[in-house]
Design an enzyme around this catalytic site. Structure first.
Site, PDB file in Angstrom:
ATOM      1  N   THR A 164     -19.697  13.484   1.586  1.00 40.80           N
ATOM      2  CA  THR A 164     -19.531  14.551   0.616  1.00 40.80           C
ATOM      3  C   THR A 164     -18.162  14.955   0.155  1.00 40.80           C
ATOM      4  OG1 THR A 164     -18.814  15.775   3.047  1.00 40.80           O
ATOM      5  CG2 THR A 164     -21.078  15.671   2.478  1.00 40.80           C
ATOM      6  N   LYS A 198     -13.316  22.860   1.657  1.00 41.11           N
ATOM      7  CA  LYS A 198     -12.141  22.474   0.896  1.00 41.11           C
ATOM      8  C   LYS A 198     -12.462  20.876   0.873  1.00 41.11           C
ATOM      9  CE  LYS A 198      -8.912  21.306   4.658  1.00 41.11           C
ATOM     10  NZ  LYS A 198      -9.606  21.202   5.869  1.00 41.11           N
ATOM     11  N   ASP A 211       0.640  -1.178  -0.045  1.00 45.76           N
ATOM     12  CA  ASP A 211      -0.088   0.024   0.003  1.00 45.76           C
ATOM     13  C   ASP A 211       0.977   1.236  -0.012  1.00 45.76           C
ATOM     14  OD1 ASP A 211      -2.622  -1.119   0.011  1.00 45.76           O
ATOM     15  OD2 ASP A 211      -2.336  -1.541   2.225  1.00 45.76           O
ATOM     16  N   ASP A 256     -10.445  21.755  11.460  1.00 48.72           N
ATOM     17  CA  ASP A 256      -9.824  20.353  11.161  1.00 48.72           C
ATOM     18  C   ASP A 256      -8.729  19.866  12.053  1.00 48.72           C
ATOM     19  OD1 ASP A 256      -8.794  18.296   9.687  1.00 48.72           O
ATOM     20  OD2 ASP A 256      -9.043  19.381   7.795  1.00 48.72           O
TER      21      ASP A 256
END
Lengths: 696, 568
Positions: free
Chosen positions: A398, A413, A326, A363
């Protein structure tokens, strides 16, 4: 992930690989004393028969002991002092067996020490078992079976590996991983719904469903493996054992037929000398060290804080042709950082920075924080104080986040597509220079985030992926070893190709889904390759099961851990690369000592045959000019016995591995162990002979 | 000296030049590509397949291939044994010979069946023309073809193909490899002076006036397959030393080239199958180096002669005891190494009379069995050693060892080990028993180190399916001695032949089912000078060290004894 905070647990702290090498912080006091004792208790024939080569030496010891007591047992004895000679041979043979046992005992002892420190986390605890009627019963942790429901509260040691079915709590996993920060556990999520036995819950309470029977947990498996107790031989080890047994049989025939053959030409050889010859010729060096090499190999894996479910899996690591990795967490650091604001739509850099800062004040993710940091460096100020605004959290639906201002403005953003949709929904238009900025960021290997205020686009935030330092060199090493790397990432093609280029992987799959993972493994396997991968999510489980070597992260789900054949307690996916090295080192050590052992025969032949057949007039073949037949035989045997303890450190530590191509490795190792194996005993036997011949 | 070495070098040069051609031709034959003989042979083969009921041949597994070999070989053996034992009442018996003893008939049958051709009888005084041609001549073709088929099936399996069909391989070996060479060679032999007649012995009066019966017979065609099929069983007792079997230097050269042809070529056949000519060149060179080394050791020993004799003569005289003067020391030394290396077993001089270096070299050849080696099986053994080398040293590069991309695992090691193990068992154990017997029974004519060599040689020759005799061993009389030698060597003959074939076929089968892993930088390349040298080392350690003690007590001890000038 590489916190250097010392852990409170007795295990070594998580550190970089170099620190971990060689100095396992396990309790080794008394290890050697115990190993010495064990090497004698292992003389039990029921134990000895498991190692056919050494068992034969043991039988030989008994026979030479008998002819020491009665030198004329098998016919009249020759020589000056047959009893002394036979007695010396008996002693040397006996020590050959003891040394081999000692090698195994030391390896086991080190494993046990490792296991003991693990077991200390595993002491019996009382568990609250939730009965079907909802009542709670106190039981011992050893009485918990798979499927049992238990309840743990703050302060408890979690009694078994389990899955969270109810409650939210933080758990201290430092005992296992060395990571001191507590981890939040709650049901239903991929990563955080599984707990490991031996860890401690430090707040709230959890309802758990036990996922392993007593003695079958990961820790138990690791304990069993490093102790060598339940060690089943790996395929290569079995094949090698077959070869050693056959060589033993060949030399048994050679020596057994020698009495009549030598007798015919009137050069009788004593039974003790024949047994000495036999023991010198059969591959006792590798025979005596083989199991120690295997146990030490498992121990090395455990020292890397990886639980392997079988030795087979460790060996398979060395055979791996392809690594499926990954991107995030393995090739790049988990957290991306904001690197640049790119204004679009005619806005200035300062405007974009201020808007980005405002969008990110709620955030809490590392990425959000890095945006704040970058904006502040540019001198931007948030438009509002957090108390006056409302945060909008990121959701998978979203794919954006942001801040609602008191004046009704919505700053967002997020993914470029998502923001485009948001702008259109607010009646805005898409600025033509947005796509240019998007592409530019992608070409740099970054993730573009679009930024808008209501219907107005402001700019693009360039989130830079940080490639782990040194990873390119590791991939170069792997390539030299013939191992291909394939990177999987959810990024778009352009970003993926840039990162792939920078990190130096051989191939990549962009916009990958979990199905792609299993697909790429199958494709590689269809070409006959062995594939290794790491994974943590539930949807990784099928791929982990499909891969030849599947390493699950300890932070991963129970399903992933069940499907994998190894679990990394530190949850560090880069370790897969180390595991490949460990697997190879295990095989190399075995091969090197086998080659050494077999090459030794040349010198031993030249030491023993000319001297015991001296009556046949072939003394000129005694190229080492050994003192007498007796001292020649004894010297070869003493060498044969001493070489075992001399090689124990190598067997335990493993032959040093260098990332070279197969042919370079062969050249190097054949020179050291093949040619060295031919030459070394000539010198050593001569020296021993100089030392012992005056006493005979 | 120079002239002798020139003869040797010229012969080797011919062999080296011819091998790639024959090797590539055999690859075409067994891959099934068109060859120039197709117009003639396709209809012939179709008839044969129809006659034996395999008009649509099926691919065989290892076991099926083995069963086909065992069934067909058993039928052949019974047939041949009956002809030998009934030869007294069968035609083509001009000298009216009666049947040989049952144990000699049995030993001869097994010996020719196994491509060994060890002979405990004198051809001209024991066997009728029918026995020689229809019984032994027949087995010379089928045993050679069986060995070649096994070699081909092994190469097929090793390179990931199915093993093929034994009956087809047997047929094609005979029709497309053996016959197309043997027919012209037989004609050439006749031209060179080898007789081909069904007439009985010629009775002549010698210069001294005595009457002498000169044995003859259908020899020319017998010689062709004797050498090309690596059989080695002579029409006459003294084999290729007999002027009717090997009259001159031309036939001698022809014979040496013939016996080396198939085993040298088969390495190139492998190269085509594996699509790796580089490896073929390397393996060929490796074997060639050992081969030349042994020739030099033997030739120098013969050239220098016996120091004791030289002492009496007062000068260096090459050893001509037991040699045909028309061949000399060089041709005899070369023949001896070629015949023991290739498991042919024909001789053009007495190996008993070779100097100890020659005794050492001939024994060494038969211990290793890969210095070209037997028809088909020799090349296969070479790859068994390669498998063992890959296994031992391959681990040192940190991967499960693989050959041609196929992993070497327990099963392969077990089967390779069988081959490694069977040789010392069937050589050393019967040799030890025989040496424990009284000299009278064991028939040893030269007690001491040389006697030891005689006994070991006999069993090694049987087990390696070589068939040459050190001679000097009284293995045909008295009755008790003959019985012991006949029966005990039968065990070595059979075990030395069929146990390895079993292991080879199962090994090929198991390799053919493995999926090939693609080559990477992590793969150990086996087609390098380094790896080929390692293989040589492993062969010497595993193959030769096993027999080091008997070599030490036999030829090596004898050499030291002669060097000291001692006569006893």
């Amino acid at each position: 992930m590489t916190s250097d905070t010392p852990s409170s647990a007795p295990r070594q702290s998580k550190g970089r690989r170099q620190d971990r090498r060689g100095t396992p912080k396990v309790n080794t006091s008394g290890l050697y004393k115990r190993a010495v004792r064990d090497s004698f208790t292992k003389l039990d024939p029921r134990n000895m028969i498991k190692n056919p080569v050494m068992f034969l030496v043991w039988l030989g010891t008994i026979v030479t002991f008998l002819v020491t007591l009665a030198p004329d047992l098998f016919g009249p004895a020759a020589g000056k002092n047959p009893r002394l000679f036979n007695g010396l041979i008996t002693v040397v043979l006996f020590f050959t067996v003891v040394f081999a046992n000692f090698a195994e005992a030391v390896a086991e002892g080190r494993g046990k020490a490792q296991a003991d420190s693990l077991r200390s986390t595993r002491s019996d605890t009382t568990a609250r078992k939730v009965l079907p009627d909802g009542s709670i019963q106190e039981v011992s942790s050893t009485g918990l079976y798979k499927g049992d429901q238990i309840k743990v509260v703050a302060g408890d040691i979690i009694p078994a590996d389990a899955e969270v079915v109810g409650g939210v709590a933080s758990v201290d996993e430092s005992a296992i991983t060395g990571e001191s920060a507590p981890v939040l556990k709650q049901p239903g999520t991929d990563i955080s719904s599984s707990v490991t036995g031996g860890t401690r819950i430090i707040s709230d309470e959890l309802f758990l469903r036990v996922t392993s029977d007593p003695g079958k947990g990961f820790i138990d498996r690791m304990i069993a493996l490093v102790e060598g107790a339940e060690r089943s031989k790996t395929p290569n080890e079995i094949a090698l054992t077959v070869l050693l047994v056959v060589l033993t049989q060949v030399f048994l025939i050679v020596v057994a037929t020698m009495t009549p053959i030598a007798g015919y030409v009137r050069t009788p050889v004593s039974i003790a000398a024949l047994i000495a010859l036999l023991v010198a010729l059969i591959p006792t060096t590798i025979g005596g060290l083989l199991s120690a090499i295997g146990i030490a190999g498992m121990d090395r894996v455990a020292q890397f804080n990886v639980v392997a479910t079988s030795g087979r899996a460790v060996e398979a690591c060395g055979d791996v042709n392809t690594l499926v990795l990954d991107k995030t967490g393995t090739i790049t650091l988990g957290n991306r950082e904001a690197d640049e604001f790119i204004p679009v739509n005619g806005h200035s850099l300062q405007e974009v920075a201020a808007t980005a800062l405002t969008a990110s004040i709620f955030d809490e993710t590392p990425e959000g924080k890095s945006i704040v940091r970058l904006a502040e460096q540019l001198g931007a100020k948030a438009e509002v104080a957090p108390e006056q605004a409302t945060g909008v959290e990121f959701s998978a639906r979203t794919r954006m986040s942001g801040t609602d201002l008191p004046n009704g403005s919505e700053i967002r953003k997020g993914a470029v597509d998502a923001i485009k949709g948001f702008v259109r929904s607010r009646g805005g238009t898409i600025a033509p220079d947005l796509d240019d900025a998007y592409e530019r960021v992608s070409r740099l290997g970054g993730t573009p985030l679009a930024l808008c205020r209501d219907g107005e686009l402001f700019g693009v935030i360039y989130l830079k992926d940080i490639i782990k330092p040194g990873i390119k060199e590791r991939f170069d090493q792997l390539r030299r070893m013939g191992v291909r790397t394939i990177m999987l990432t959810g990024d778009n093609r352009i970003t993926a190709s840039v990162i792939a280029q920078e990190a130096g992987v051989d191939d990549f799959i962009a916009e990958a889904t979990p199905e792609d993972k299993i697909e790429v493994i199958r494709t590689e396997q269809a070409k006959g390759k062995l594939v290794a991968m790491t994974g943590d999510g539930t949807n990784d489980a099928p791929a982990l099961a499909q891969a030849n070597v599947g390493v699950a992260m300890n932070s991963g789900t129970q399903a992933a851990k069940e499907a994998a054949n190894m679990v990394d307690l530190d949850s560090d996916p880069t370790k897969l690369i180390d595991l490949v090295t460990i697997g190879k080192q295990l095989l190399i050590t075995r091969g090197a000592l086998t080659t050494f052992s077999i090459s030794n025969d040349v010198a031993k032949y030249f030491a023993i045959i000319p001297t015991i057949f001296a009556a046949a007039g072939i003394g000129a073949l005694n190229v080492m000019r050994l003192g007498s037949p007796d001292s020649a035989v004894l010297s070869a045997l003493i060498y044969n016995a001493l070489i075992i303890p001399a090689l124990i450190p190598l067997a335990l530590k493993g032959v040093e591995f260098r990332p070279l191509t197969a042919n370079q490795l062969l050249q190097r190792n054949i020179l050291i162990y093949g040619l060295g194996g031919v030459v070394a005993p000539f010198i050593a036997i001569k020296i021993i002979d100089l030392a012992v011949s005056p006493f005979l | 000296m120079v002239y002798g070495l020139f003869q040797i070098a010229l012969t080797l040069l011919i062999v080296i030049v011819l091998a790639p051609f024959l090797g590539k031709y055999m690859a075409r034959v067994f891959i099934g590509e068109a060859t120039f003989l197709d117009p003639v042979l396709v209809p012939v083969e179709r008839l044969i397949y129809q006659a034996i009921g395999i008009s649509e041949p099926e691919e065989m597994t290892g076991w099926e291939y083995l069963k086909a070999i065992l069934y067909s070989n058993t039928v052949m053996a019974v047939l041949v044994f009956l002809i030998l034992i009934l030869q007294g009442i069968l035609p083509l018996n001009p000298t009216g010979l009666s049947a040989p003893t049952w144990d000699t008939a049995l030993h001869t049958t097994i010996s020719f069946l196994t491509n060994t051709d060890q002979q405990h009888y004198s051809g001209e005084t024991t066997l009728s023309y029918l026995s020689q041609v229809a019984a032994l001549g027949f087995l010379m073709f089928t045993s050679a073809a069986t060995g070649l088929s096994v070699g081909i099936a092994f190469i097929r399996g090793l390179t990931g193909r199915t093993l093929g069909n034994f009956y087809v391989d047997l047929t094609r070996s005979i029709t497309r490899v053996l016959l197309p060479i043997c027919i012209p060679v037989a004609l050439l032999m006749i031209v060179a002076g080898v007789p081909e007649t069904l007439a009985g012995p010629e009775t002549v009066t010698t210069l001294e006036g005595a009457t002498q019966a000169i044995a003859r017979g259908p020899v020319a065609h017998f010689e062709a397959i004797k050498l090309f099929g690596e059989n080695g069983g002579g029409f006459f007792a003294i084999n290729s030393a007999h002027p009717f079997e090997n009259p001159n230097n031309f036939t001698n050269l022809l014979q040496i080239v013939l016996m080396l042809s198939i085993p040298t070529a088969l390495i190139y056949t492998y190269g085509v199958f594996a699509n790796n000519n580089r490896q073929a060149y390397l393996l060929f060179s490796m074997v060639l180096v050992v081969f030349v080394g042994l020739i030099v050791v033997t030739a120098v020993g013969e050239y220098q002669g016996n120091p004791i004799v030289n002492g009496v003569l007062g000068g260096t005289q090459s050893n001509l005891e037991g040699k045909e003067v028309r061949f000399g020391w060089a041709q005899t030394a070369l023949f001896a190494i070629a015949t023991t290396g290739t498991m042919t077993g024909a001789v053009n001089g007495m190996h008993d009379s070779l100097m100890p270096p020659g005794g050492f070299s001939t024994l060494f050849n038969m211990f290793l069995q890969i210095v070209w080696g037997g028809q088909g099986t020799g090349t296969a053994y070479l790859f068994v050693y390669l498998i063992l080398s890959v296994f031992v040293t391959g681990l040192m590069v940190g991967r499960t060892p693989e050959l041609l991309g196929r992993k070497i695992e327990k099963r392969e090691i077990v089967l390779s080990s069988v081959i490694l193990l069977v040789h010392p068992i069937v050589v050393l154990i019967p040799a030890a028993i025989t040496l424990a017997l009284p000299d009278q029974l064991s028939g040893i004519s030269n007690p001491g180190f040389h006697g030891l060599s005689q006994v070991v040689y006999e069993y090694t020759s049987a087990a390696a399916n070589n068939g040459s005799g050190f001679e000097g061993l009284a293995d045909s009389q008295p009755v008790g001695t003959a019985l012991w030698w006949n029966l005990s060597t039968i065990v070595s003959l059979l075990a030395g032949r069929f146990v390895p074939i079993l292991a080879l076929l199962l090994l090929a089968d198991s390799m053919s089912h493995k999926q090939a892993v693609p080559m990477t930088d992590g793969t150990l390349r086996t087609d390098t000078i380094l790896f080929t040298s390692i293989t040589a080392g492993i062969i010497l350690i595993l193959g030769a060290l096993t027999f080091f003690p008997v070599l030490a007590l036999g030829p090596i001890a004898e050499a030291f004894k002669i060097a000291t000038g001692s006569l006893t």
